[in-house]
Enzyme design. Structure first.
Site, PDB file in Angstrom:
ATOM      1  N   GLU A 111      67.242  14.433  47.786  1.00  0.00           N
ATOM      2  CA  GLU A 111      67.984  14.897  47.215  1.00  0.00           C
ATOM      3  C   GLU A 111      68.983  14.152  46.810  1.00  0.00           C
ATOM      4  OE1 GLU A 111      66.178  13.240  44.457  1.00  0.00           O
ATOM      5  OE2 GLU A 111      64.026  13.800  44.275  1.00  0.00           O
ATOM      6  N   CYS A 133      73.657  14.281  38.617  1.00  0.00           N
ATOM      7  CA  CYS A 133      73.382  12.500  39.732  1.00  0.00           C
ATOM      8  C   CYS A 133      72.910  11.537  38.436  1.00  0.00           C
ATOM      9  CB  CYS A 133      72.394  13.391  40.749  1.00  0.00           C
ATOM     10  SG  CYS A 133      70.529  13.309  39.578  1.00  0.00           S
TER      11      CYS A 133
HETATM   12  P1  NAD Z   1      77.284  19.039  48.296  1.00  0.00           P
HETATM   13  O1  NAD Z   1      76.611  18.054  49.239  1.00  0.00           O
HETATM   14  O2  NAD Z   1      78.886  19.259  48.249  1.00  0.00           O
HETATM   15  O3  NAD Z   1      76.734  20.034  48.171  1.00  0.00           O
HETATM   16  C1  NAD Z   1      75.584  20.821  47.973  1.00  0.00           C
HETATM   17  C2  NAD Z   1      74.356  21.875  48.625  1.00  0.00           C
HETATM   18  O4  NAD Z   1      74.788  21.133  49.697  1.00  0.00           O
HETATM   19  C3  NAD Z   1      75.721  23.489  48.342  1.00  0.00           C
HETATM   20  O5  NAD Z   1      74.270  24.189  48.588  1.00  0.00           O
HETATM   21  C4  NAD Z   1      76.156  23.263  49.735  1.00  0.00           C
HETATM   22  O6  NAD Z   1      76.855  24.459  50.034  1.00  0.00           O
HETATM   23  C5  NAD Z   1      75.292  22.947  50.862  1.00  0.00           C
HETATM   24  N1  NAD Z   1      75.812  21.618  52.110  1.00  0.00           N
HETATM   25  C6  NAD Z   1      77.009  21.106  52.112  1.00  0.00           C
HETATM   26  N2  NAD Z   1      77.826  20.392  53.611  1.00  0.00           N
HETATM   27  C7  NAD Z   1      75.393  20.945  54.302  1.00  0.00           C
HETATM   28  C8  NAD Z   1      75.684  21.234  55.252  1.00  0.00           C
HETATM   29  N3  NAD Z   1      76.019  19.887  56.170  1.00  0.00           N
HETATM   30  N4  NAD Z   1      74.166  20.944  55.651  1.00  0.00           N
HETATM   31  C9  NAD Z   1      74.124  22.495  55.131  1.00  0.00           C
HETATM   32  N5  NAD Z   1      73.551  22.260  53.416  1.00  0.00           N
HETATM   33  C10 NAD Z   1      74.540  21.212  52.849  1.00  0.00           C
HETATM   34  O7  NAD Z   1      76.776  18.467  46.852  1.00  0.00           O
HETATM   35  P2  NAD Z   1      77.535  18.936  44.966  1.00  0.00           P
HETATM   36  O8  NAD Z   1      78.973  18.420  44.781  1.00  0.00           O
HETATM   37  O9  NAD Z   1      77.517  20.135  44.634  1.00  0.00           O
HETATM   38  O10 NAD Z   1      76.725  18.703  44.568  1.00  0.00           O
HETATM   39  C11 NAD Z   1      76.808  16.938  43.712  1.00  0.00           C
HETATM   40  C12 NAD Z   1      76.169  16.321  44.027  1.00  0.00           C
HETATM   41  O11 NAD Z   1      74.491  16.220  44.000  1.00  0.00           O
HETATM   42  C13 NAD Z   1      76.617  15.351  43.595  1.00  0.00           C
HETATM   43  O12 NAD Z   1      76.388  13.778  44.546  1.00  0.00           O
HETATM   44  C14 NAD Z   1      75.077  14.424  43.368  1.00  0.00           C
HETATM   45  O13 NAD Z   1      74.379  13.208  43.081  1.00  0.00           O
HETATM   46  C15 NAD Z   1      74.412  15.674  43.855  1.00  0.00           C
HETATM   47  N6  NAD Z   1      72.677  15.060  43.313  1.00  0.00           N
HETATM   48  C16 NAD Z   1      71.799  15.147  43.478  1.00  0.00           C
HETATM   49  C17 NAD Z   1      70.832  15.353  42.661  1.00  0.00           C
HETATM   50  C18 NAD Z   1      69.296  13.990  42.627  1.00  0.00           C
HETATM   51  O14 NAD Z   1      68.462  14.928  42.338  1.00  0.00           O
HETATM   52  N7  NAD Z   1      69.722  12.995  43.477  1.00  0.00           N
HETATM   53  C19 NAD Z   1      70.615  15.881  41.257  1.00  0.00           C
HETATM   54  C20 NAD Z   1      71.629  16.513  41.044  1.00  0.00           C
HETATM   55  C21 NAD Z   1      73.103  16.327  41.659  1.00  0.00           C
END
Ligand code: NAD
Length: 537
Positions: A291, A325
């Site tokens: 997601e 999101c």
């Molecule tokens: P992010 O991608 O920076 O981090 C999300 C999570 O992934 C964190 O726990 C982070 O530590 C982890 N992470 C980052 N890089 C990683 C890697 N290479 N391997 C494994 N884990 C990793 O996102 P964020 O800034 O916390 O959240 C915002 C984003 O989330 C926005 O783009 C938003 O649209 C998206 N989002 C999507 C949905 C959906 O349902 N589609 C819902 C909520 C948020």
């Protein structure tokens, strides 16, 4: 990301484990949980869970390096988290696989009962988890408190639907036999969650994964580790190790996803991180629910009543400071009502009270100064390309300490950068369109495909939007809502798979083909083949 009809949970007084709250944590030391009547201030609790992981139903002090957690409303440190070491993660994975064997062996009814208890406990502590969440990432307390209730609702939903069926029986291909597919859990699921709705999104993933018979290891965002650690008090009656939290950065997520002892992944976050996770999971052929980001269009047609539209638009653009999101990120407004809409939305934006989420406000700060700085750059680039800021566009003068940014309305052109990526901040860029054809074409001009909104009271227009917009969700006159029973997710670069609904459960199950003959008799199809079937017969 919002269900207007979910009841807000009561602000019940809370009890905390005194033996966690009253001790100085030491590396590697285990602090068993016992619920009792001692009530301590939430800030104290945040200090106590700082630096721990939740392993085997205990808070265990982490031995890895620490990172500070900063309250974005005050810029003051409110806790810290430990980066889990590989040894700690290996141990969590062993715990999870052990617990999962116990969990999957229980009756479906007992698992359902345990998940209802999770929901009960989440509701009982939601005022505290909500306060922790507001202190960690800034959203207004009303929204943080709501998350616990909405997450509990997902646990109740999956507690019940998971026991409806565990596969199906097919018409036999061989008379007299029983041919069926059994749905089995995957094993241990890695749940990686973002900062914007940590309790809700963890709940959507974990409820379905647990109901399907899996164990779950959660890796929270670096911005909201203490919230999920606090939430774990709702899980302490489950088999030890069934639900665990290990904190850290991307490196912890990567190690968990690549680990040979984990069997499925549920990721929510940005596109680059999603791609890294999906690639790593694919190497071991692990099913991965992805997601990722959205940049949802919001179409306004002349038949829509202006007051409702302006209020709906403001809510869709500015809820959680635009860090949803499914935030409305691109407004396409019919030329007949364009000027009135821009004026009405700007009036709504100016009326919003911005401030500390623990006070009487509508909008808190952004989750971090890094996020605020990123949004400032998006605005600067839009202005450079010719955007007109109608309202907002800067940090509020009276809030100098935190990561605040004013709710902003801009007039833009469809080709500007701001319309072609995820802003994830309190920005409402508005663009004039001639008709619905143009609006739908622009809505589809995106690499992402999560949600889409249209405001219209013309049924034909609504049908066209539903059928023609390339997204996983379409909302007609009802922005941002969701329903536990309906699958949520996107297409294009937004990801793969679905949360919620029956589809959300299937993400965490695998099929096993089973064929049973009632007696062990030779099959006429076996050797020796009759000569009459030979090529030259
Ligand atoms: P992010 O991608 O920076 O981090 C999300 C999570 O992934 C964190 O726990 C982070 O530590 C982890 N992470 C980052 N890089 C990683 C890697 N290479 N391997 C494994 N884990 C990793 O996102 P964020 O800034 O916390 O959240 C915002 C984003 O989330 C926005 O783009 C938003 O649209 C998206 N989002 C999507 C949905 C959906 O349902 N589609 C819902 C909520 C948020």
């Amino acid at each position: 990301m919002r269900r207007s009809r979910v009841q807000f949970p009561p602000r019940a007084p809370l009890s905390y484990p005194a033996n966690v709250c009253g001790l100085t944590l030491q590396f590697g030391q285990v602090y068993p949980i016992r619920m009792n009547k001692s009530l301590i201030p939430t800030q104290e609790l945040m200090q106590r869970v700082s630096g721990t992981h939740w392993l085997n139903n205990n808070y265990v002090a982490g031995s890895g390096p620490r990172t500070a957690v900063i309250d974005p409303a005050t810029a003051i440190q409110c806790g810290e988290f430990a980066h889990a070491t590989n040894t700690e993660i290996d141990s969590a994975v062993r715990n999870a696989n052990r617990a999962q064997h116990e969990w999957r062996s229980m009756s479906a009814l007992d698992r359902a009962s345990a998940l209802h208890s999770v929901a009960d406990k989440m509701l009982a502590i939601t005022a505290t988890t909500g306060e922790v969440l507001t202190r960690e990432m800034g959203k207004p307390f009303r929204e943080s408190n709501w998350e616990g209730g909405a997450s509990a609702s997902a646990f109740r939903y999956y507690a019940e639907i998971a026991r409806n069926d565990q596969g199906r029986i097919a018409g036999p291909a061989i008379a007299g036999q029983l041919h069926m597919v059994i749905k089995e859990p995957l094993g241990t699921i890695v749940s990686i969650v973002p900062f914007n709705f940590p309790v809700l999104l963890f709940g959507w993933q974990a409820a379905a994964a647990l109901a399907a018979g899996n164990a779950v290891i959660v890796k929270p965002s670096e911005l909201t580790p203490l919230t999920l650690l606090t939430v774990m008090q709702a899980f302490d009656h489950l088999p030890a190790g069934l639900v665990q939290v290990v904190t850290g950065g991307a490196e912890v997520g990567q190690y968990l996803v690549a680990h040979e002892g984990t069997h499925g992944v549920a990721f929510t976050g940005s596109v680059p991180a999603a791609q890294a996770v999906a690639k790593s999971a694919a190497t071991r052929f692990k099913p991965a629910l992805i997601e990722a980001s959205g940049n949802d269009p919001f179409i306004v047609m002349p038949s829509a009543p202006l007051d409702a539209v302006a209020r709906g638009a403001a809510f869709a653009a500015f809820l959680n400071c635009g860090q949803v999101c499914t935030s409305a990120e691109r407004f396409y407004v019919h030329e007949e009502i364009y000027d009135k809409f821009v004026a009405a939305l700007s009036e709504q934006a100016r009326a919003l009270r911005v401030g500390n989420g623990l006070e009487k406000v509508d909008i808190g700060p952004m989750a971090s100064t890094r996020e605020r700085d990123r949004v400032e750059k998006i605005v600067a680039r839009a202005v450079e390309q010719g955007a007109r800021i109608v309202t907002g566009g800067k940090r509020p003068k009276h809030l100098t300490d935190g990561a605040f940014f004013e709710p902003t309305v801009l007039e833009v052109k469809p080709e500007f950068d701001i319309m072609h990526g995820e802003c994830f901040g309190p920005l409402a860029p508005v663009c004039k369109v001639r008709n619905l054809d143009e609006a739908i074409a622009l809505a589809n001009d995106s690499k992402l495909g999560l949600g889409a909104n249209i405001y219209t009271e013309n049924l034909a227009e609504a049908f066209r939007a539903v059928n023609e917009i390339e997204s996983g969700i379409v909302w007609v006159n009802t922005p941002l809502n969701d329903n536990d029973a309906i699958p949520f997710g996107g297409r294009k670069f937004t990801g793969a798979g679905r949360e919620l609904g029956q589809e959300g459960l299937e993400q965490f199950r695998r099929s096993k083909m089973v064929m049973i003959a009632p007696t062990a008799e030779p099959d006429p199809e076996w050797f020796p083949y009759p000569d009459s079937d030979a090529f030259n017969a």
